[in-house]
Design a protein around this motif. Structure first.
Motif, mmCIF file in Angstrom:
data_model
loop_
_atom_site.group_PDB
_atom_site.id
_atom_site.type_symbol
_atom_site.label_atom_id
_atom_site.label_comp_id
_atom_site.label_asym_id
_atom_site.label_seq_id
_atom_site.Cartn_x
_atom_site.Cartn_y
_atom_site.Cartn_z
ATOM 1 N N PHE A 97 0.834 -1.211 0.000
ATOM 2 C CA PHE A 97 0.000 0.000 0.000
ATOM 3 C C PHE A 97 0.866 1.258 0.000
ATOM 4 C CE2 PHE A 97 -1.788 3.302 2.825
ATOM 5 C CZ PHE A 97 -2.915 3.675 2.106
ATOM 6 N N VAL A 98 1.880 1.284 0.877
ATOM 7 C CA VAL A 98 2.729 2.476 0.981
ATOM 8 C C VAL A 98 3.531 2.671 -0.305
ATOM 9 C CG1 VAL A 98 4.660 3.551 2.211
ATOM 10 C CG2 VAL A 98 2.863 2.362 3.494
ATOM 11 N N ALA A 99 4.089 1.590 -0.830
ATOM 12 C CA ALA A 99 4.906 1.708 -2.041
ATOM 13 C C ALA A 99 4.070 2.259 -3.192
ATOM 14 C CB ALA A 99 5.490 0.344 -2.407
ATOM 15 N N GLU A 100 2.877 1.715 -3.352
ATOM 16 C CA GLU A 100 2.032 2.123 -4.477
ATOM 17 C C GLU A 100 1.547 3.566 -4.302
ATOM 18 O OE1 GLU A 100 -1.111 -0.666 -5.279
ATOM 19 O OE2 GLU A 100 -2.179 0.836 -6.488
ATOM 20 N N THR A 101 1.050 3.880 -3.089
ATOM 21 C CA THR A 101 0.491 5.210 -2.859
ATOM 22 C C THR A 101 1.575 6.285 -2.919
ATOM 23 O OG1 THR A 101 -1.079 4.133 -1.365
ATOM 24 C CG2 THR A 101 -1.033 6.532 -1.351
ATOM 25 N N ALA A 102 2.722 6.010 -2.301
ATOM 26 C CA ALA A 102 3.799 7.002 -2.292
ATOM 27 C C ALA A 102 4.261 7.297 -3.715
ATOM 28 C CB ALA A 102 4.970 6.502 -1.444
ATOM 29 N N GLY A 103 4.358 6.255 -4.523
ATOM 30 C CA GLY A 103 4.746 6.445 -5.917
ATOM 31 C C GLY A 103 3.726 7.306 -6.647
ATOM 32 N N ALA A 104 2.437 7.007 -6.435
ATOM 33 C CA ALA A 104 1.374 7.761 -7.105
ATOM 34 C C ALA A 104 1.355 9.217 -6.652
ATOM 35 C CB ALA A 104 0.018 7.098 -6.824
ATOM 36 N N LEU A 138 6.462 10.595 -4.808
ATOM 37 C CA LEU A 138 7.708 10.367 -4.085
ATOM 38 C C LEU A 138 8.651 9.532 -4.953
ATOM 39 C CD1 LEU A 138 8.424 11.342 -1.230
ATOM 40 C CD2 LEU A 138 7.834 9.081 -0.365
ATOM 41 N N SER A 139 9.942 9.867 -4.945
ATOM 42 C CA SER A 139 10.906 9.135 -5.771
ATOM 43 C C SER A 139 11.064 7.711 -5.257
ATOM 44 C CB SER A 139 12.262 9.836 -5.728
ATOM 45 O OG SER A 139 12.892 9.588 -4.485
ATOM 46 N N GLY A 140 11.615 6.850 -6.090
ATOM 47 C CA GLY A 140 11.788 5.447 -5.727
ATOM 48 C C GLY A 140 12.585 5.265 -4.445
ATOM 49 N N GLU A 141 13.696 6.003 -4.314
ATOM 50 C CA GLU A 141 14.542 5.859 -3.132
ATOM 51 C C GLU A 141 13.814 6.314 -1.873
ATOM 52 O OE1 GLU A 141 17.852 8.464 -2.955
ATOM 53 O OE2 GLU A 141 18.797 7.398 -1.294
ATOM 54 N N ARG A 142 13.144 7.469 -1.974
ATOM 55 C CA ARG A 142 12.444 7.997 -0.804
ATOM 56 C C ARG A 142 11.228 7.143 -0.473
ATOM 57 N NH1 ARG A 142 14.334 10.122 2.772
ATOM 58 N NH2 ARG A 142 13.080 11.958 3.200
ATOM 59 N N VAL A 178 1.749 7.964 15.003
ATOM 60 C CA VAL A 178 3.090 8.349 14.586
ATOM 61 C C VAL A 178 2.948 8.926 13.184
ATOM 62 C CG1 VAL A 178 5.439 7.579 14.106
ATOM 63 C CG2 VAL A 178 4.155 6.549 15.991
ATOM 64 N N ARG A 179 3.347 10.167 13.043
ATOM 65 C CA ARG A 179 3.190 10.850 11.753
ATOM 66 C C ARG A 179 4.556 11.051 11.107
ATOM 67 N NH1 ARG A 179 -0.775 15.868 11.372
ATOM 68 N NH2 ARG A 179 -2.217 14.129 11.161
ATOM 69 N N LEU A 180 4.691 10.533 9.909
ATOM 70 C CA LEU A 180 5.958 10.597 9.175
ATOM 71 C C LEU A 180 5.839 11.613 8.045
ATOM 72 C CD1 LEU A 180 6.324 6.715 8.738
ATOM 73 C CD2 LEU A 180 7.071 8.111 10.687
ATOM 74 N N HIS A 181 6.791 12.533 7.981
ATOM 75 C CA HIS A 181 6.807 13.528 6.905
ATOM 76 C C HIS A 181 8.021 13.269 6.007
ATOM 77 C CE1 HIS A 181 4.076 16.485 9.062
ATOM 78 N NE2 HIS A 181 4.504 15.757 10.074
ATOM 79 N N LEU A 182 7.787 13.216 4.719
ATOM 80 C CA LEU A 182 8.901 13.149 3.772
ATOM 81 C C LEU A 182 8.759 14.271 2.755
ATOM 82 C CD1 LEU A 182 8.769 10.020 4.791
ATOM 83 C CD2 LEU A 182 10.333 9.702 2.883
ATOM 84 N N ASP A 183 9.823 15.022 2.573
ATOM 85 C CA ASP A 183 9.786 16.123 1.609
ATOM 86 C C ASP A 183 9.751 15.574 0.196
ATOM 87 O OD1 ASP A 183 9.904 17.876 3.690
ATOM 88 O OD2 ASP A 183 12.078 18.191 3.553
ATOM 89 N N LEU A 184 8.956 16.213 -0.645
ATOM 90 C CA LEU A 184 8.897 15.799 -2.055
ATOM 91 C C LEU A 184 10.078 16.388 -2.821
ATOM 92 C CD1 LEU A 184 5.115 16.127 -2.767
ATOM 93 C CD2 LEU A 184 6.481 14.092 -3.186
#
Lengths: 300, 354
Positions: free
Chosen positions: B248-255, B258-262, B348-354
Motif C-alpha cells: 500500500f505504501v509503495a504504491e500510494t507514495a509512488g502515485a 515520491l521518488s523510488g529511493e524515498r 506516529v506521523r511521518l513527513h517526507l519532503d517531495l
C-alpha cells in the motif's frame, strides 16, 4: 566462472531436472547428497528413462539402499538393465587414464543404446570425488565438463555431477560449477508464501540465500536458518540478491548471529541494497567487527 | 580564561576511560567535575555540556567561539564547527593557522532533518572518542532557522531539547550560537529553554529558563500539527499481515510523486511503526497517506498502550541492545516525525519532503 548475478536462474529443483539438463550439485552434507541422488534416480526410472549412477568411495549397494529406504525396489530395474549402479573405479577409470573425449563418446553411445532399447531417454549421475585422488587424467575433468555439454544440450538425456564442497577447493568448485549450464537447487531451510531461505553457493562457497520478504513474522525463521549456517565451515555468506524487503528485526537477526561467531569467523552480507546499507549505517551495525556488508561479489 | 587551569587537569571521567575494564560503566559514574558544572566550562569530559550562545555582533560570536576552539585544541579535543558560511569565514580568520585543526561544515548542509542531524552528531562523537583518540569532542553547532515553517521550527527547538537527553552521557561540549540580528524572538527564547547554560564571551552561566527534557515534560509534548490535504487521502486498515502495508505504501507514495529511493525509505519506516502497532499496540492499526504541500504525510495510528516519551527515537541506540532501534531508524529515514497519544490512540506521523 559462472555469472553470479544469474546464479538463481540456473538453479532448479532436482524433481524438475529434465532432458537437456547438465546440472552441478555442490553439496555440503551427506543428507543433501542422498536426497538429490535418490530423487534423481527414482525420477528417471518413473519417466521410463535408463539411469546410470557412478558412485565413488562407497559401494553401489549403499546407493541401492537409499532407493529401498525411499520405498522403491530397484531389483526389477536392475534385472532389465534400466538401472546401472557402479563405481567410477570399476567403469570408466578401469580402462586407463581419464579421457574426456572417450567419455563423451561413451555417453553418446549410452544415449543411443537407451533409445534403441525403447527407453524414453537417458540420465546419468556421478560422484566426482575421484578427481581429488591421484588418478591419471584427473586434471582433465574441467575439459570434460565443458565437452560433455554437447551430449545433453537439446538431447534426450540429462546429468547431475556431484561435488562435495567440503572436499573440493572453493575456487576449483566455482570453476567446475561454471562449466555446467545449471545447478541443483538446495532444499530450502524455510519456505513460506513470502520468504524462502535456502543454502546456495557463491564463488564455490556455501551461502545462505534470502529470497522474498523478512519481517517481524519471519525474522525468527531467519535466525534459525542462520543458526544452521553457523554449523557450516568457514565464513557465513548471506546472499541478498533475491531480497525484496527486510525489516529491522531481520537485520538484527543477522547482526546478532555475526556477534556470536567464534573468533576468526566472519559474516559477509552481499548484494544488499544501498537503502539497507544506509539503515545499517545509521543504527551503527556497520561497525560490528565480524560483519562485512557489500553490494557486489561474495566473500573476499 | 577562567577555569582553564582546572580544565588542564584530566577529569576523573577521562582518567577512568583509560583504565582497562568496563569503560562504559565508568563513564556513567558522575565525576566530581559534573558537580562543579557551575564553574565556567565542564570539569568532566564524560558528560554533556550544552550551552547556548546568544549573540548580536560578530565580536560577540568570536569572543566565545575562538577561546572555545583554542582551549579545545590545547586539550587535544576534537573540534567541529557547524555554522553559517559567514561565521566560518570569521572564525577561520580569527583562528589563523590553527583553523586547519578545526573541522568546518556549512550549517545548511548539516541541519537538514532533526533525526539525521542528531544521528550525524552521534556518529561524530563516537568516531572521535570510541577508540580513545580524543577524550572529548567540542562542537559549535548553529542550527538553521531560515526557510522553516512553524512545524519545522517547533521540531528543531525540540531537537535542541532532545540533545540534553540523547547525549547526556557523551564526552561532548556543544555550543549553539543564536544570532539575534537574524532570528525571530521566539527562536531566541527557545534557546534559553533548551540550553542548561548560556555563554557570554569565555564565561558561562546557568540559563534561568532551562526546561529539562524529563521534568515537566508537558512543556515539550505537543499535539499533531494540522495538515492541509491536497487531493485524496488513501487509507488502509491493517492487522498481522504487514506485506499489505508495504504494498500500500509503495504504491500510494509512488502515485503521490515520491521518488523510488524515498518511497523505499517510507516503506521501511512505515513498516517499523506498523510492526510496533501490531506487536505492542493492540494488534491492528490504520495507515493513511496524503500529500500536504511540499510533503508526503503518512500516519500510522493504533490503540494506545501507555504513553510514549516525546523524545522517543532521538536516543542513539546501543549497538547491541535488543530493542530501541525502531523509531531511531524511522527518524533517520524521515524528514520529520511527530508522535502523539490522544483519546486512546497513538499516532506516529511521518513527513517526507517531495
Amino acid at each position: 566462472m559462472a555469472d553470479m548475478t544469474t546464479r538463481a536462474d540456473r538453479e532448479r529443483l532436482v524433481e524438475e531436472a529434465d532432458q537437456g539438463d547438465h546440472l552441478c550439485l555442490a553439496f555440503a552434507d551427506d543428507a543433501e547428497q542422498r536426497r538429490v541422488a535418490t530423487a534423481y534416480v527414482l525420477g528417471g526410472l518413473e519417466r521410463g528413462e535408463r539411469v546410470m549412477y557412478f558412485a565413488d568411495g562407497r559401494a553401489p549397494e549403499q546407493v541401492l539402499g537409499w532407493l529401498r529406504e525411499a520405498g522403491a525396489d530397484p531389483a526389477p530395474a536392475l534385472e532389465r538393465g534400466q538401472l546401472v549402479v557402479t563405481t567410477a573405479d570399476d567403469s570408466y577409470l578401469a580402462v586407463g587414464p581419464f579421457d574426456p573425449d572417450a567419455m563423451v563418446a561413451t555417453l553418446h553411445q549410452e544415449v543411443a543404446d537407451s533409445l534403441a532399447a525403447g527407453y524414453t531417454g537417458f540420465r546419468v549421475s556421478g560422484e566426482m570425488g575421484w578427481a581429488l585422488r591421484d588418478v591419471p587424467g584427473a586434471d582433465r575433468l574441467g575439459e570434460y565438463e565443458t565437452k560433455v555439454n554437447e551430449v545433453f544440450a537439446g538431447g534426450p538425456a540429462s546429468a547431475i555431477c556431484q561435488y562435495d564442497a567440503r572436499r573440493f577447493d572453493a575456487d576449483a568448485l566455482a570453476a567446475f560449477d561454471g562449466r555446467h549450464p545449471g545447478a541443483v537447487a538446495p532444499e530450502p531451510l524455510y519456505s513460506s508464501g513470502l520468504l524462502r531461505l535456502a543454502p546456495s553457493f557463491r564463488a564455490g562457497r556455501r551461502a545462505l540465500r534470502v529470497v522474498g520478504d523478512v519481517d517481524y513474522q519471519s525474522a525468527a525463521a531467519l535466525a534459525t536458518a542462520l543458526e544452521t549456517a553457523m554449523g557450516w565451515p568457514g565464513d557465513i555468506t548471506v546472499d541478498m540478491s533475491g531480497l525484496d524487503f527486510i525489516d529491522l528485526a531481520g537485520v538484527r537477526a543477522l547482526v546478532q548471529t555475526a556477534e556470536r561467531l567464534p573468533e576468526g569467523r566472519r559474516m559477509h552480507i552481499v548484494e544488499l541494497t544501498p537503502m539497507l546499507r544506509h539503515v545499517m549505517h545509521v543504527v551503527g551495525w556497520d561497525r560490528v567487527p565480524a560483519l562485512t556488508v557489500n553490494a557486489g561479489e561474495g566473500a573476499e | 580564561m577562567t577555569g582553564a587551569t582546572a580544565r588542564h587537569t584530566p577529569g576523573p571521567g577521562s582518567a577512568a576511560r583509560h583504565t582497562p575494564g568496563p569503560g562504559s560503566a565508568a563513564r556513567h559514574t558522575p565525576g566530581p567535575g559534573s558537580a562543579a558544572r557551575h564553574t565556567p566550562g565542564p570539569g568532566s569530559a564524560a558528560h554533556l555540556t550544552h550551552q547556548g550562545l546568544i549573540y548580536g555582533t560578530d565580536e560577540e560570536f568570536l569572543s566565545a567561539t575562538v577561546p572555545f576552539c583554542l582551549d579545545g585544541l590545547e586539550q587535544d579535543d576534537a573540534v567541529l564547527a557547524v555554522t553559517t558560511a559567514a561565521n566560518i569565514g570569521l572564525l577561520r580568520g580569527a583562528l589563523g593557522g590553527t583553523a586547519e585543526q578545526v573541522e568546518f561544515v556549512d550549517a545548511d548542509d548539516w541541519y537538514r532533518a532533526p533525526g539525521r542531524t542528531l544521528g550525524a552528531y552521534h556518529r561524530y562523537v563516537d568516531r572521535h572518542t570510541a577508540d580513545g583518540a580524543h577524550a572529548r569532542v567540542r562542537v559549535i553547532g548553529e542550527p538553521v532557522w531560515h526557510g522553516r515553517d512553524r512545524l519545522e521550527t517547533a521540531e528543531w527547538t525540540r531537537y535542541e531539547a532532545a540533545i540534553n537527553v540523547a547525549f547526556a552521557d557523551c564526552p561532548a561540549w556543544i555550543v549553539c550560537p543564536y544570532d539575534t540580528r537574524a532570528l525571530p524572538a521566539d527562536v531566541v527564547a527557545g534557546a534559553r529553554h533548551t540550553h542548561p547554560e548560556l555563554v557570554a564571551g569565555p564565561a558561562a552561566h546557568p540559563s534561568d529558563h532551562y526546561t529539562p527534557p524529563d521534568t515537566g515534560r508537558r512543556s515539550w509534548e505537543r499535539r499533531l500539527a494540522p495538515v492541509t490535504v491536497d487531493g485524496r487521502e488513501a487509507v488502509l486498515d491493517f492487522a498481522a499481515d504487514l506485506s499489505e502495508v508495504r504494498a500500500f505504501v509503495a504504491e500510494t507514495a509512488g502515485a503521490l510523486g515520491l521518488s523510488g529511493e524515498r518511497a523505499g525509505h517510507l516503506v521501511f519506516a512505515a513498516n517499523e511503526v506498523a510492526t510496533n502497532a501490531v506487536r505492542h499496540g493492540g494488534g491492528h492499526g490504520r495507515i493513511s497517506l496524503r500529500r500536504a504541500g511540499r510533503r508526503i504525510v503518512c500516519d500510522v495510528a493504533n490503540p494506545a498502550r501507555g504513553g510514549v516519551e516525546w523524545y522517543t527515537g532521538y536516543l542513539p541506540p546501543g549497538r547491541t541492545r535488543g530493542r530501541g532501534h525502531g523509531l531511531w531508524t524511522v527518524r533517520q529515514l524521515c524528514d520529520l516525525v511527530e508522535i502523539d497519544t490522544d483519546a486512546g490512540v497513538t499516532t506516529v506521523r511521518l513527513h517526507l519532503d517531495l
